[in-house]
Write a protein that holds these residues in place. Sequence first.
Motif, PDB file in Angstrom:
ATOM      1  N   GLU A  57       0.855  -1.179   0.000  1.00  0.00           N
ATOM      2  CA  GLU A  57       0.000   0.000   0.000  1.00  0.00           C
ATOM      3  C   GLU A  57       0.895   1.234   0.000  1.00  0.00           C
ATOM      4  O   GLU A  57       1.754   1.378   0.853  1.00  0.00           O
ATOM      5  N   ARG A  58       0.688   2.096  -0.976  1.00  0.00           N
ATOM      6  CA  ARG A  58       1.409   3.368  -1.007  1.00  0.00           C
ATOM      7  C   ARG A  58       0.401   4.492  -0.802  1.00  0.00           C
ATOM      8  O   ARG A  58      -0.792   4.241  -0.613  1.00  0.00           O
ATOM      9  N   ASP A  59       0.862   5.719  -0.830  1.00  0.00           N
ATOM     10  CA  ASP A  59      -0.027   6.856  -0.570  1.00  0.00           C
ATOM     11  C   ASP A  59      -1.141   6.983  -1.602  1.00  0.00           C
ATOM     12  O   ASP A  59      -2.275   7.297  -1.258  1.00  0.00           O
ATOM     13  N   ASP A  60      -0.817   6.746  -2.872  1.00  0.00           N
ATOM     14  CA  ASP A  60      -1.789   6.987  -3.935  1.00  0.00           C
ATOM     15  C   ASP A  60      -2.269   5.732  -4.645  1.00  0.00           C
ATOM     16  O   ASP A  60      -3.209   5.802  -5.443  1.00  0.00           O
ATOM     17  N   ASP A  61      -1.618   4.587  -4.404  1.00  0.00           N
ATOM     18  CA  ASP A  61      -1.980   3.389  -5.149  1.00  0.00           C
ATOM     19  C   ASP A  61      -1.609   2.122  -4.382  1.00  0.00           C
ATOM     20  O   ASP A  61      -0.925   2.169  -3.369  1.00  0.00           O
TER      21      ASP A  61
ATOM     22  N   PRO B 230      -4.460   2.603  -8.874  1.00  0.00           N
ATOM     23  CA  PRO B 230      -4.673   3.877  -8.181  1.00  0.00           C
ATOM     24  C   PRO B 230      -5.955   3.821  -7.342  1.00  0.00           C
ATOM     25  O   PRO B 230      -6.969   3.289  -7.795  1.00  0.00           O
ATOM     26  N   TYR B 231      -5.894   4.350  -6.142  1.00  0.00           N
ATOM     27  CA  TYR B 231      -7.062   4.304  -5.255  1.00  0.00           C
ATOM     28  C   TYR B 231      -8.269   5.001  -5.880  1.00  0.00           C
ATOM     29  O   TYR B 231      -9.405   4.566  -5.713  1.00  0.00           O
ATOM     30  N   GLY B 232      -8.047   6.073  -6.625  1.00  0.00           N
ATOM     31  CA  GLY B 232      -9.145   6.818  -7.237  1.00  0.00           C
ATOM     32  C   GLY B 232      -9.863   6.052  -8.328  1.00  0.00           C
ATOM     33  O   GLY B 232     -10.962   6.413  -8.716  1.00  0.00           O
TER      34      GLY B 232
ATOM     35  N   ARG C  55      -9.922   4.642   1.158  1.00  0.00           N
ATOM     36  CA  ARG C  55      -8.973   5.415   0.340  1.00  0.00           C
ATOM     37  C   ARG C  55      -9.543   5.683  -1.045  1.00  0.00           C
ATOM     38  O   ARG C  55      -9.341   6.758  -1.607  1.00  0.00           O
TER      39      ARG C  55
ATOM     40  N   ARG D  35     -10.214   9.433  -2.596  1.00  0.00           N
ATOM     41  CA  ARG D  35      -9.610   9.874  -3.861  1.00  0.00           C
ATOM     42  C   ARG D  35     -10.683  10.207  -4.901  1.00  0.00           C
ATOM     43  O   ARG D  35     -10.538  11.145  -5.657  1.00  0.00           O
TER      44      ARG D  35
END
Length: 160
Positions: free
Chosen positions: A78-82, A98-100, A152, A156
């Motif tokens: 798990e990273r900040d954006d993905d 990507p989480y978004g 998350r 996003r």
Amino acid sequence: MTSPFDPPAVTWSRVSPRLVTARLVPAAITLGIPVLVGVALAFAASPWFWILAGIPAAIFALVAFVVPRQVRAIGYAERDDDLLIRKGLMFRSLTVVPYGRMQYVDVEAGPLDRKLGLAKVQLHTASVGTDAQIPGLPPDEAARLRDRLASRGEARLAGL
């Protein structure tokens, strides 16, 4: 030189080693039946039926050698954006989700998975080709990951 499958500063989480058992049991059942039939026919009819028993036994030996290595190659981070998911030995893959882009996250467990205390997290994204899954997680980790990824993803998506 860094590999495209090992991004820098990423700590990989591994799946449960019980996933090996979950993958070997169906293979043993599927390949065990022809072995038993071949052995029975070799004793009853002709020694040539040992070939019928030997081929699926050899295939199972290969599967039993490869599956533990495949399971050890599965990882997620798990990273900040993905979310990163990697798998494979000979044919390696690294999936970046990507989480978004996540639409929803499922947790699944079949009867054998439940017996072994495993679950699979299935991620569904806006693109059909980028759906991803993480098999072999303990149920509590699968539930935690599902909730975390869903929150998350909502955060996003709300920012778009």
